[in-house]
Design a protein around this motif. Structure first.
Motif, PDB file in Angstrom:
ATOM      1  N   ALA A   1      -2.032 -17.398 -28.120  1.00  0.00           N
ATOM      2  CA  ALA A   1      -0.931 -16.560 -28.608  1.00  0.00           C
ATOM      3  C   ALA A   1      -1.052 -16.348 -30.113  1.00  0.00           C
ATOM      4  N   SER A   2      -1.353 -17.413 -30.833  1.00  0.00           N
ATOM      5  CA  SER A   2      -1.508 -17.338 -32.283  1.00  0.00           C
ATOM      6  C   SER A   2      -2.664 -16.424 -32.684  1.00  0.00           C
ATOM      7  N   ALA A   3      -3.807 -16.574 -32.024  1.00  0.00           N
ATOM      8  CA  ALA A   3      -4.977 -15.738 -32.328  1.00  0.00           C
ATOM      9  C   ALA A   3      -4.685 -14.277 -32.003  1.00  0.00           C
ATOM     10  N   SER A   4      -3.990 -14.031 -30.914  1.00  0.00           N
ATOM     11  CA  SER A   4      -3.638 -12.658 -30.533  1.00  0.00           C
ATOM     12  C   SER A   4      -2.720 -12.034 -31.579  1.00  0.00           C
ATOM     13  N   TRP A   5      -1.714 -12.800 -32.022  1.00  0.00           N
ATOM     14  CA  TRP A   5      -0.765 -12.281 -33.018  1.00  0.00           C
ATOM     15  C   TRP A   5      -1.459 -12.017 -34.354  1.00  0.00           C
ATOM     16  N   ARG A   6      -2.280 -12.954 -34.803  1.00  0.00           N
ATOM     17  CA  ARG A   6      -2.998 -12.759 -36.081  1.00  0.00           C
ATOM     18  C   ARG A   6      -3.862 -11.510 -36.037  1.00  0.00           C
ATOM     19  N   THR A   7      -4.497 -11.270 -34.910  1.00  0.00           N
ATOM     20  CA  THR A   7      -5.361 -10.105 -34.778  1.00  0.00           C
ATOM     21  C   THR A   7      -4.550  -8.813 -34.769  1.00  0.00           C
ATOM     22  N   ALA A   8      -3.361  -8.852 -34.195  1.00  0.00           N
ATOM     23  CA  ALA A   8      -2.536  -7.654 -34.047  1.00  0.00           C
ATOM     24  C   ALA A   8      -1.757  -7.284 -35.296  1.00  0.00           C
ATOM     25  N   SER A   9      -1.704  -8.174 -36.287  1.00  0.00           N
ATOM     26  CA  SER A   9      -0.876  -7.904 -37.453  1.00  0.00           C
ATOM     27  C   SER A   9      -1.709  -7.893 -38.727  1.00  0.00           C
ATOM     28  N   GLY A  10      -1.104  -7.378 -39.786  1.00  0.00           N
ATOM     29  CA  GLY A  10      -1.785  -7.334 -41.075  1.00  0.00           C
ATOM     30  C   GLY A  10      -1.963  -8.725 -41.630  1.00  0.00           C
ATOM     31  N   PRO A  11      -2.930  -8.961 -42.432  1.00  0.00           N
ATOM     32  CA  PRO A  11      -3.862  -7.992 -42.991  1.00  0.00           C
ATOM     33  C   PRO A  11      -5.075  -7.708 -42.108  1.00  0.00           C
ATOM     34  N   VAL A  12      -5.199  -8.373 -40.942  1.00  0.00           N
ATOM     35  CA  VAL A  12      -6.361  -8.121 -40.090  1.00  0.00           C
ATOM     36  C   VAL A  12      -6.392  -6.650 -39.693  1.00  0.00           C
ATOM     37  N   MET A  13      -5.322  -6.170 -39.089  1.00  0.00           N
ATOM     38  CA  MET A  13      -5.235  -4.755 -38.730  1.00  0.00           C
ATOM     39  C   MET A  13      -4.278  -4.069 -39.691  1.00  0.00           C
ATOM     40  N   ALA A  14      -4.718  -3.002 -40.284  1.00  0.00           N
ATOM     41  CA  ALA A  14      -3.862  -2.232 -41.177  1.00  0.00           C
ATOM     42  C   ALA A  14      -4.064  -0.753 -40.882  1.00  0.00           C
TER      43      ALA A  14
ATOM     44  N   MET B   1     -11.491   2.643 -25.131  1.00  0.00           N
ATOM     45  CA  MET B   1     -11.478   1.454 -25.967  1.00  0.00           C
ATOM     46  C   MET B   1     -10.460   1.632 -27.103  1.00  0.00           C
ATOM     47  N   SER B   2      -9.612   0.657 -27.274  1.00  0.00           N
ATOM     48  CA  SER B   2      -8.597   0.732 -28.317  1.00  0.00           C
ATOM     49  C   SER B   2      -9.089   0.063 -29.600  1.00  0.00           C
ATOM     50  N   ARG B   3      -8.424   0.415 -30.691  1.00  0.00           N
ATOM     51  CA  ARG B   3      -8.742  -0.208 -31.977  1.00  0.00           C
ATOM     52  C   ARG B   3      -8.421  -1.694 -31.927  1.00  0.00           C
ATOM     53  N   PHE B   4      -7.277  -2.063 -31.314  1.00  0.00           N
ATOM     54  CA  PHE B   4      -6.926  -3.471 -31.167  1.00  0.00           C
ATOM     55  C   PHE B   4      -7.992  -4.203 -30.361  1.00  0.00           C
ATOM     56  N   GLY B   5      -8.444  -3.603 -29.271  1.00  0.00           N
ATOM     57  CA  GLY B   5      -9.493  -4.206 -28.444  1.00  0.00           C
ATOM     58  C   GLY B   5     -10.757  -4.459 -29.234  1.00  0.00           C
ATOM     59  N   ALA B   6     -11.107  -3.537 -30.120  1.00  0.00           N
ATOM     60  CA  ALA B   6     -12.304  -3.719 -30.961  1.00  0.00           C
ATOM     61  C   ALA B   6     -12.125  -4.919 -31.890  1.00  0.00           C
ATOM     62  N   TYR B   7     -10.926  -5.087 -32.436  1.00  0.00           N
ATOM     63  CA  TYR B   7     -10.673  -6.234 -33.307  1.00  0.00           C
ATOM     64  C   TYR B   7     -10.749  -7.540 -32.515  1.00  0.00           C
ATOM     65  N   VAL B   8     -10.216  -7.535 -31.294  1.00  0.00           N
ATOM     66  CA  VAL B   8     -10.275  -8.741 -30.452  1.00  0.00           C
ATOM     67  C   VAL B   8     -11.730  -9.096 -30.165  1.00  0.00           C
ATOM     68  N   ARG B   9     -12.512  -8.111 -29.728  1.00  0.00           N
ATOM     69  CA  ARG B   9     -13.927  -8.364 -29.420  1.00  0.00           C
ATOM     70  C   ARG B   9     -14.680  -8.867 -30.649  1.00  0.00           C
ATOM     71  N   ASP B  10     -14.333  -8.338 -31.811  1.00  0.00           N
ATOM     72  CA  ASP B  10     -14.987  -8.748 -33.049  1.00  0.00           C
ATOM     73  C   ASP B  10     -14.674 -10.200 -33.417  1.00  0.00           C
ATOM     74  N   ARG B  11     -13.550 -10.724 -32.925  1.00  0.00           N
ATOM     75  CA  ARG B  11     -13.112 -12.081 -33.282  1.00  0.00           C
ATOM     76  C   ARG B  11     -13.303 -13.097 -32.168  1.00  0.00           C
ATOM     77  N   LEU B  12     -14.030 -12.744 -31.131  1.00  0.00           N
ATOM     78  CA  LEU B  12     -14.253 -13.678 -30.022  1.00  0.00           C
ATOM     79  C   LEU B  12     -14.941 -14.964 -30.467  1.00  0.00           C
ATOM     80  N   ASN B  13     -15.826 -14.873 -31.446  1.00  0.00           N
ATOM     81  CA  ASN B  13     -16.554 -16.055 -31.908  1.00  0.00           C
ATOM     82  C   ASN B  13     -15.913 -16.712 -33.125  1.00  0.00           C
ATOM     83  N   SER B  14     -14.777 -16.203 -33.558  1.00  0.00           N
ATOM     84  CA  SER B  14     -14.099 -16.823 -34.704  1.00  0.00           C
ATOM     85  C   SER B  14     -12.666 -17.175 -34.318  1.00  0.00           C
ATOM     86  N   SER B  15     -11.717 -16.281 -34.507  1.00  0.00           N
ATOM     87  CA  SER B  15     -10.300 -16.569 -34.241  1.00  0.00           C
ATOM     88  C   SER B  15     -10.031 -17.031 -32.815  1.00  0.00           C
ATOM     89  N   PHE B  16     -10.667 -16.393 -31.842  1.00  0.00           N
ATOM     90  CA  PHE B  16     -10.406 -16.716 -30.441  1.00  0.00           C
ATOM     91  C   PHE B  16     -11.251 -17.875 -29.934  1.00  0.00           C
TER      92      PHE B  16
END
Length: 184
Positions: A35-48, A1-16
């Motif tokens: 695409a927008s939700a994926s990019w927001r999740t992959a970049s700061g300040p969401v992931m730092a 499991m990747s850190r990015f994957g954890a952020y995606v799973r955490d945002r399934l009910n919000s950003s995604f």
């Protein structure tokens, strides 16, 4: 499991969550939203630090769905050298010794940084930048999963990779010029 994957799973009910709303007959809008939700999740300040690494001149890079027509738009802010006219003249500086963008040693090299409040109390800074705004072509982007339980993590990772390639193609030539004809 990747850190990015954890952020995606955490945002399934919000950003995604918006990715699976009813956009009528426009699958392009759904693609732009994912695409927008994926990019927001992959970049700061969401992931730092962010899942996406950027060139040292990149101050900010955004990819978002256009509220105008549902297409995909990008915006990138870059550190730029001072305009030629300011470089040729010192008259505008008065008695002050203006400084350019400060740099900090990070990792394997120097990166541009905003001056600290302490820096600004000691000397003035003129920080030139360039703002790019552009449509992001949506052809050949990965497909959007059918729902929030259909491999969203892997689809988001593929989407971010595709967006990085598109932004590199669009912004890379500008970076080459700013760096004197070479990418770092």
């Amino acid at each position: 499991m990747s850190r990015f994957g954890a952020y995606v799973r955490d945002r399934l009910n919000s950003s995604f969550a918006e990715c699976w709303e009813d956009f009528g007959d426009s699958p392009g809008v759904r693609l732009a939203e994912f695409a927008s939700a994926s990019w927001r999740t992959a970049s700061g300040p969401v992931m730092a630090p962010g899942y996406v690494r950027s060139h040292t001149r990149v101050l900010d890079a955004q990819v978002q769905r256009s509220a105008w027509d549902g297409s995909l738009i990008g915006s990138v802010s870059l550190v730029a050298p001072w305009p030629e006219r300011l470089l040729r003249s010192y008259q505008w500086q008065g008695d002050l010794s203006w400084r350019d963008w400060p740099t900090e040693l990070r990792g394997e090299g120097y990166e541009y940084a905003h001056p600290t409040e302490e820096d600004v109390t000691r000397r003035p800074f003129l920080q030139a930048s360039v703002a790019l705004s552009f449509p992001v072509p949506m052809h050949r982007l990965p497909a959007v999963p059918c729902g929030p339980r259909d491999g969203v993590e892997w689809a988001a990772r593929a989407m971010v990779s595709a967006l990085v390639a598109k932004l590199n193609a669009l912004v890379g030539p500008v970076l080459e010029e700013l760096d004197g004809g070479r990418l770092r």
